[in-house]
Scaffold this motif. Structure first.
Motif, PDB file in Angstrom:
ATOM      1  N   ILE A   1      -5.549   7.926  -0.857  1.00  0.00           N
ATOM      2  CA  ILE A   1      -6.168   6.743  -1.446  1.00  0.00           C
ATOM      3  C   ILE A   1      -7.681   6.871  -1.420  1.00  0.00           C
ATOM      4  O   ILE A   1      -8.377   6.523  -2.382  1.00  0.00           O
TER       5      ILE A   1
ATOM      6  N   TYR B   1      -4.558  -4.191 -12.138  1.00  0.00           N
ATOM      7  CA  TYR B   1      -3.986  -3.042 -12.833  1.00  0.00           C
ATOM      8  C   TYR B   1      -3.974  -3.227 -14.345  1.00  0.00           C
ATOM      9  O   TYR B   1      -3.983  -2.236 -15.096  1.00  0.00           O
TER      10      TYR B   1
ATOM     11  N   PHE C   1       0.987   2.310  -3.431  1.00  0.00           N
ATOM     12  CA  PHE C   1      -0.253   2.940  -3.876  1.00  0.00           C
ATOM     13  C   PHE C   1      -0.235   4.431  -3.527  1.00  0.00           C
ATOM     14  O   PHE C   1      -0.555   5.280  -4.359  1.00  0.00           O
TER      15      PHE C   1
ATOM     16  N   PRO D   1       0.800  -1.237   0.000  1.00  0.00           N
ATOM     17  CA  PRO D   1       0.000   0.000   0.000  1.00  0.00           C
ATOM     18  C   PRO D   1       0.823   1.273   0.000  1.00  0.00           C
ATOM     19  O   PRO D   1       0.337   2.325  -0.440  1.00  0.00           O
TER      20      PRO D   1
ATOM     21  N   PHE E   1      -9.822  -1.241  -8.156  1.00  0.00           N
ATOM     22  CA  PHE E   1      -8.752  -0.524  -7.463  1.00  0.00           C
ATOM     23  C   PHE E   1      -8.682  -0.957  -5.996  1.00  0.00           C
ATOM     24  O   PHE E   1      -7.594  -1.249  -5.463  1.00  0.00           O
TER      25      PHE E   1
ATOM     26  N   MET F   1       0.503   1.742 -11.834  1.00  0.00           N
ATOM     27  CA  MET F   1      -0.130   2.592 -10.822  1.00  0.00           C
ATOM     28  C   MET F   1       0.052   4.073 -11.165  1.00  0.00           C
ATOM     29  O   MET F   1      -0.901   4.857 -11.103  1.00  0.00           O
TER      30      MET F   1
ATOM     31  N   ASN G   1       3.940  -1.277 -10.592  1.00  0.00           N
ATOM     32  CA  ASN G   1       4.182   0.064 -10.058  1.00  0.00           C
ATOM     33  C   ASN G   1       4.056   1.129 -11.136  1.00  0.00           C
ATOM     34  O   ASN G   1       3.482   2.206 -10.910  1.00  0.00           O
TER      35      ASN G   1
ATOM     36  N   SER H   1      -3.051  -6.367  -1.767  1.00  0.00           N
ATOM     37  CA  SER H   1      -1.717  -5.846  -1.460  1.00  0.00           C
ATOM     38  C   SER H   1      -1.507  -5.731   0.045  1.00  0.00           C
ATOM     39  O   SER H   1      -0.472  -6.161   0.577  1.00  0.00           O
TER      40      SER H   1
ATOM     41  N   LEU I   1      -5.885  -3.143  -3.709  1.00  0.00           N
ATOM     42  CA  LEU I   1      -5.345  -2.566  -2.478  1.00  0.00           C
ATOM     43  C   LEU I   1      -5.476  -3.549  -1.315  1.00  0.00           C
ATOM     44  O   LEU I   1      -4.547  -3.709  -0.519  1.00  0.00           O
TER      45      LEU I   1
END
Length: 440
Positions: free
Chosen positions: A293, A186, A56, A53, A312, A275, A272, A319, A316
């Motif tokens: 977030i 993603y 994120f 996170p 999304f 993101m 990444n 993750s 999260l």
């Protein structure tokens, strides 16, 4: 774990069958792509730390405020991560010991205790980010109070960690599944937001730091990508997993390990970058001030639809849960390695949850806490990097597998980059004017 080559694969556990199959491959009795599967695991677990996170939080801010400009930082951080994770894995394979254990026997006691202290701080910062991330995702997706999300995240994480009692393979497979959920999420997001691929490619290789805030984010990205606890943990994941019988098998195992690192961390790097690209495409034009977030989720719903927002949050949650479990595993390796002390798993899990509850109780902004935690990680990062660099250069530790000059030079350069970015951040924190960044 001892070698299991004499155990019948039909009557053994999943972990024992993995060791048996891997040993057969090293001995040359199995070939083909399927025979490579037993060696997939350690780097995949370590890669979770590169999609936690904290990523994120920093990547959303980077994409929203600076468009694609900081993609080069993500790529650079991933290359540095590959190098040091490969060195950590090599240390465990060659010596049969993990990085904290070798540090304990190689450095003066006062240095070891200092390393343990800052490493524990890094572990707490890590778990703060991971634990909060999972809780935020559950809270937003199911409309529950953040406190309830934290409790559920803690329970689920502990349940995952219990799988370790059945050997290394079940938890590897579960975390691999969660990594797949993050990646698929993603991939779906990129189909929805349609990023500017030419701009993304350009800024992936052309460095640019617009102002002092960009430096803070760059350091945060480094801290969120190259994780101290992942460097410590990887050496522990490879030690005594599939044990080579001779130098020839050890060379084969190292090549397979390096290949897994490239694939697993390459995948993490793409996630990444996705993101940042998603945040740039969705937020930069009209919502460049997105820094949380929660805000990103609420803006995604009217922009791209409830389905995109749900995807999304699903990524999260996956993750947060997976990285929180990995963080606790790393904490055990750090404590047992440096000070030869082990506490019960439930107690370790409870202790690492406390900072997150404190942050929520004090009313601290959760996303801001995530970003700060990543900066802390980047400041601690040189400790395991330098220790790993020193130890893997020593023939007394690595024998014939000591780093070559090229490897040592590359690792020194990577460590210098991290130290440079950290130095800029420290100067900025103390109000030192940075003319080449506009002095902001």
């Amino acid at each position: 774990m001892a070698r299991m080559t004499s155990v019948s694969p039909r009557k053994s556990s999943l972990s024992e069958r993995t060791v048996f199959a891997g040993s057969e491959r090293l001995a040359g009795r199995r070939r083909g792509l399927r025979s490579l599967l037993p060696f997939a695991g350690p780097a995949i677990i370590a890669s979770v730390a590169y999609m936690d996170p904290g990523n994120f939080a920093t990547n959303i801010q980077a994409g929203a405020k600076y468009n694609y400009d900081l993609l080069w930082v993500v790529l650079l951080a991933n290359i540095v991560a590959m190098l040091f994770q490969a060195l950590s894995a090599k240390l465990g394979i060659v010596t049969g010991r993990n990085l904290p254990e070798i540090c304990r026997d190689s450095f003066p006691r006062w240095i070891v205790w200092g390393m343990w202290g800052v490493s524990e701080i890094a572990a707490m910062a890590t778990d703060l980010a991971e634990f909060l991330g999972g809780a935020i995702g559950l809270s937003l997706l199911f409309g529950m109070p953040l406190l309830y999300g934290m409790i559920i995240t803690g329970v689920v994480t502990y349940a995952i960690l219990i799988l370790e009692q059945k050997g290394f393979r079940p938890i590897e497979l579960l975390i691999c599944g969660l990594v797949g959920v993050i990646g698929l999420s993603y991939l779906i997001e990129l189909f929805i937001v349609t990023p500017d691929w030419s701009a993304a490619a350009f800024h992936s290789i052309i460095p640019k730091l617009d102002d002092a805030d960009a430096v803070t984010l760059a350091v945060g990205i480094i801290g969120a990508t190259v994780m101290p606890h992942a460097i410590y943990l990887h050496s522990g994941l490879t030690q005594n997993r599939i044990v080579p019988k001779d130098e020839g098998e050890r060379h084969k195992l190292l090549r397979l390990s390096h290949g897994e690192v490239i694939l697993a961390l390459g995948f993490a790097g793409l996630v990444n970058m996705a993101m940042v690209m998603m945040a740039a495409a969705a937020f930069h034009a009209g919502h460049s001030d997105v820094a949380e977030i929660e805000t990103a989720y609420h803006i995604l719903t009217p922009l791209l639809g409830a389905g995109a927002a749900a995807v999304f949050l699903t990524s999260l949650i996956a993750s947060g849960v997976s990285s929180s479990a990995v963080g606790t595993m790393a904490g055990q390796v750090i404590m047992q390695g440096f000070v030869n002390f082990r506490i019960p798993l439930w107690l370790r899990r409870l202790v690492t949850m406390v900072p997150a509850f404190v942050v929520v109780a004090l009313g601290v902004n959760a996303t801001e806490a995530l970003v700060i935690s990543q900066v802390i990680l980047s400041l601690v990062l040189p400790v395991p990097m330098i220790a790993l660099l020193i130890l893997t250069r020593r023939p007394s530790v690595m024998g014939d597998f000591a780093n070559t000059r090229l490897t040592s030079f590359s690792a020194c350069g990577a460590a210098a980059i991290v130290l440079f970015l950290n130095g800029l951040l420290i100067l900025q924190t103390f109000g030192v004017t940075l003319p080449f960044l506009g002095g902001n």
